[in-house]
Write an enzyme that holds these catalytic residues in place. Sequence first.
Site, PDB file in Angstrom:
ATOM      1  NE  ARG A 105      -3.839   0.667   1.981  1.00 51.43           N
ATOM      2  CZ  ARG A 105      -5.061   0.855   2.483  1.00 51.43           C
ATOM      3  NH1 ARG A 105      -5.249   1.733   3.452  1.00 51.43           N
ATOM      4  NH2 ARG A 105      -6.102   0.196   2.025  1.00 51.43           N
ATOM      5  CG  HIS A 132      -8.558   0.191  -2.735  1.00 51.83           C
ATOM      6  ND1 HIS A 132      -7.819  -0.903  -2.312  1.00 51.83           N
ATOM      7  CD2 HIS A 132      -9.203   0.650  -1.617  1.00 51.83           C
ATOM      8  CE1 HIS A 132      -7.992  -1.076  -1.014  1.00 51.83           C
ATOM      9  NE2 HIS A 132      -8.827  -0.153  -0.577  1.00 51.83           N
ATOM     10  CD  GLN A 135     -13.025  -1.669  -0.270  1.00 52.21           C
ATOM     11  OE1 GLN A 135     -12.180  -1.530   0.586  1.00 52.21           O
ATOM     12  NE2 GLN A 135     -14.228  -2.173  -0.016  1.00 52.21           N
ATOM     13  CG  ASP A 227     -13.461   6.692  -1.201  1.00 53.97           C
ATOM     14  OD1 ASP A 227     -13.435   6.557   0.048  1.00 53.97           O
ATOM     15  OD2 ASP A 227     -12.439   6.558  -1.917  1.00 53.97           O
ATOM     16  CB  CYS A 267     -13.949   1.415   0.273  1.00 54.41           C
ATOM     17  SG  CYS A 267     -13.207   3.055   0.342  1.00 54.41           S
ATOM     18  NE  ARG A 295     -10.423  -5.034   1.055  1.00 58.02           N
ATOM     19  CZ  ARG A 295      -9.600  -4.026   1.390  1.00 58.02           C
ATOM     20  NH1 ARG A 295     -10.101  -2.930   1.901  1.00 58.02           N
ATOM     21  NH2 ARG A 295      -8.296  -4.110   1.168  1.00 58.02           N
TER      22      ARG A 295
HETATM   23  N1  NVA Z   1      -9.879   6.817  -1.555  1.00 55.34           N
HETATM   24  C1  NVA Z   1      -9.495   6.470  -0.207  1.00 55.34           C
HETATM   25  C2  NVA Z   1      -9.750   5.030   0.072  1.00 55.34           C
HETATM   26  C3  NVA Z   1      -9.362   4.573   1.464  1.00 55.34           C
HETATM   27  C4  NVA Z   1      -9.561   3.099   1.659  1.00 55.34           C
HETATM   28  C5  NVA Z   1      -8.026   6.816  -0.007  1.00 55.34           C
HETATM   29  O1  NVA Z   1      -7.232   6.562  -0.927  1.00 55.34           O
HETATM   30  O2  NVA Z   1      -7.662   7.343   1.048  1.00 55.34           O
HETATM   31  N1   CP Z   2     -11.151   0.199   2.692  1.00 56.12           N
HETATM   32  C1   CP Z   2      -9.866   0.107   3.084  1.00 56.12           C
HETATM   33  O1   CP Z   2      -8.948  -0.159   2.301  1.00 56.12           O
HETATM   34  O2   CP Z   2      -9.664   0.301   4.416  1.00 56.12           O
HETATM   35  P1   CP Z   2      -8.279   0.520   5.152  1.00 56.12           P
HETATM   36  O3   CP Z   2      -7.710   1.836   4.691  1.00 56.12           O
HETATM   37  O4   CP Z   2      -8.640   0.503   6.608  1.00 56.12           O
HETATM   38  O5   CP Z   2      -7.356  -0.627   4.787  1.00 56.12           O
END
Ligand code: NVA
Ligand code: CP
Length: 310
Positions: A105, A132, A135, A227, A267, A295
């Site tokens: 990540r 992502h 997800q 989101d 998400c 997930r």
């Molecule tokens: N769009 C959000 C998703 C978090 C799971 C981010 O990238 O922070």
């Molecule tokens: N939805 C998601 O990826 O959650 P986290 O940021 O908690 O991993």
Amino acid sequence: MNSMYGRNILNLTELSKEEILSIIKLAIEIKAKPEAYRGILAGKIIAMIFEKNSTRTRVSFEAGIIQLGGQAIILDSKNTQMGRGEPIKDTANVMSSYVDAIMIRTFSDQMVTELAEASSIPVINGLTDDHHPCQILADFQTIYEQKGQLEGIKLAYIGDGNNMAHSFLIGGSLVGMDITIATPKGYEPKAEIVTLAKENAKVSGSKIEILTDPEQAAKNADVLVTDVWASMGDESEQKERAEIFKSFQVNNRLTAQAKKDYLFLHCLPAHRGEEVTTDIIDGIHSAIYQEAANRLHAQKALMVKVMAKL
Ligand code: NVA
Ligand code: CP
């Protein structure tokens, strides 16, 4: 041999419709009979690198690999030599000789692509600035469980043209879902991803629309998704975005446009009162906790597919 063995999952473009459906089918099977898959990844190790925060991704991957008989090593990039600028190529080669897969990540998609190219083990994208994919697999599992199909479903995503919007465009266009995205002007999904989705849609028969009117986007939707307005990395724009995105809140006015039995997904983490009102996210149409729970199952299926020869 399992045809997905050894594959990278960076942005879903590496998967066919059949492969996405096979992951979801396996996820549903693993969810129903977890004991049948206990030990299937015995002795396998996944290294997980985090450059951005996480609750769901971290815990569901780690719990998932343990349930499958393997183990996870969690790395915070700040404490590794990557954080001191060690070349990606060296990290990739070294990690490939210790573990069986990498989940990462981070911010840069380019970095993840380089990591995958230089690794001889599968690399799974656990969220980047632009994608992502894990997800989306969990979201598709949830939609399938709730609606009994993916093909022909109309999904409207309302909000920022971010990583989630991109992954819905790619995944949805592959499996034959109609995807409508509504964003404020200037926050649209990236043009090259829209083009790619439109190409996929020609094959799958789905429809891709990019709009700036949230009510029009929500019309007749089977699934409404939103989101956060400021993703990880965009925190400094939070205030400014809250103003710009105001009319893109998922609330009663918007859901009234959707089908009566619409499903609401997010998400998580969510900001109640910003991108969605409390009555909607905590209401009867919301499947956010089922989505988060999936997930675990979707990623167990994904790890089995890319890490087990079978
Ligand atoms: N769009 C959000 C998703 C978090 C799971 C981010 O990238 O922070
Ligand atoms: N939805 C998601 O990826 O959650 P986290 O940021 O908690 O991993």
